[in-house]
Design an enzyme around this catalytic site. Structure first.
Site: not given
Ligand code: NAD
Ligand code: UD1
Length: 320
Positions: A17, A59, A147, A176, A274
């Site tokens: 993205i 980082d 997450y 998504n 899943r």
């Protein structure tokens, strides 16, 4: 679009993205600094603009690196993250160092540098498996993975930096996202990138569960536009906003469309669902419309068409 910022920092700008966002900002005449440590991103994603940007391989966990990267930026798009949900499940502490502490470093540097606007990439994962549909922002967050906890924490930092320190900050809950450059190489890559690669290489896809589960798929260029609108909209400060299309497609239907478009005859194989997979996801996008003037411009057909072109050209794509 009234996007008047001239200097931007994009963290995670070498990613899927972030690289599209960087290209769009350059096209708007913006000077862009990209900060990325290339853990899941690739410098090649920035090929089209590499001569027009400042790329810092570094980082977000390092406050000095962040401070150097943010210097002179008027706007920050914070996309750098450990994006793999399973990786955060395996490494809850290490991923929090990036997704939480790294995010805090960004907000703190934005405060120090009097940045005009920060847009934070959050996720529809914050809704968890709440069955209410469509998902709207007033629902109580139900994070079910490290997450999702890390993303909702980032949102709270965004709201707090907005309200307490006056750093205009907005969290966007992406649904998504799909499009060119999405890396299909891991089993946990986005389903469209995996199905596209299976279709163009003539291999059999796997559908987990019975395939009736559905998602709100949004084309990457619409997500880019939502980011730029959020940065520019005064009313967006201190809010969390869904970025989806308001429509959903089942995984069975998704493979039908992709295989038909490609002329592929492969039938999917079915595997057990899943663990933790949510059944249905679709965004209520009325807040995006009213606060930042966002409505998606890409129909699913058009977005898939653009994506197909890219996967056909890059059928050997390995993320290099
Ligand atoms: P991506 O993996 O392509 O991009 C993430 C980028 O962050 C990569 O370039 C990676 O190298 C960089 N990065 C990771 N750790 C870093 C660190 N410590 N320091 C500096 N850079 C680091 O993933 P993406 O799909 O482009 O995701 C971008 C953002 O959007 C992420 O914050 C992700 O959580 C969020 N998001 C994505 C989706 C989706 O469907 N793709 C959905 C919801 C939210
Ligand atoms: C995705 C994001 C996640 C984000 C969330 C927001 C990716 C990789 N993950 O999770 O970061 O927070 O949306 O909404 O983009 N599937 C198959 N076969 C496959 C791959 C997937 O059947 O080969 C199914 C999955 O079981 C799932 C659906 O397709 O039911 C979508 O999977 P996936 O693309 O991984 O996305 P999410 O799990 O929704």
């Amino acid at each position: 679009m009234a996007f008047d910022y001239k200097r931007a920092l994009v963290t995670g700008g070498a990613g899927f993205i972030g690289s599209h966002l960087t290209e769009a900002l350059v096209a708007e005449g913006c000077r862009v600094v990209v900060l990325d440590n290339l853990t899941s991103g690739h410098l090649a994603n920035l090929d089209a603009v590499i001569d027009q940007i400042d790329f810092i391989q570094g980082d977000i966990r390092d406050p000095q690196t962040v401070s150097k990267a943010i210097k002179d930026s008027e706007v920050v798009f914070h996309l750098a993250a450990v994006v793999s949900v399973p990786q955060t499940v395996e490494q809850p502490v290490e991923s929090a160092m990036v997704n939480d502490m790294g995010t805090l470093n960004i907000f703190e540097a934005a405060r120090d540098n009097r940045v005009g606007s920060v847009v934070f990439a959050s996720s529809s994962a914050v809704y968890g498996d709440d069955p209410e549909l469509p998902k709207h922002e007033a629902l109580k967050p139900k994070p079910l993975s490290p997450y999702a906890v890390q993303k909702i924490t980032g949102e709270y930092y965004a709201h707090m930096y907005n309200d307490l320190y006056g750093v205009k900050s907005t969290a966007l809950r992406f649904f998504n996202v799909y499009g060119p450059r999405q890396d299909p190489s891991s089993p946990y890559s986005g389903v469209i990138s995996i199905f596209m690669q299976k279709a163009v290489t003539g291999s059999q896809p796997t559908i987990f569960g019975d395939g009736t589960q559905s998602r709100d798929f949004i084309y990457v260029k619409d997500v880019v536009r939502a980011n730029m609108l959020a940065a520019a909209a005064p009313a967006a400060g201190g809010t969390s906003i869904n970025v989806g299309t308001g429509k959903s497609v089942s995984i069975n239907r998704l493979w039908e469309i992709i295989s038909q478009t490609n002329g592929s005859k492969e039938q999917p194989q079915y595997a057990p669902p899943r663990s933790g997979d949510i059944h249905a996801s679709v965004a209520d996008i009325s807040l995006a419309k009213s606060l930042i003037g966002f409505s998606p411009e890409y129909t699913f057909d058009k977005g898939l068409g653009q994506t197909f072109k890219w996967y056909r050209k890059s059928s050997t794509y390995s993320g290099a």
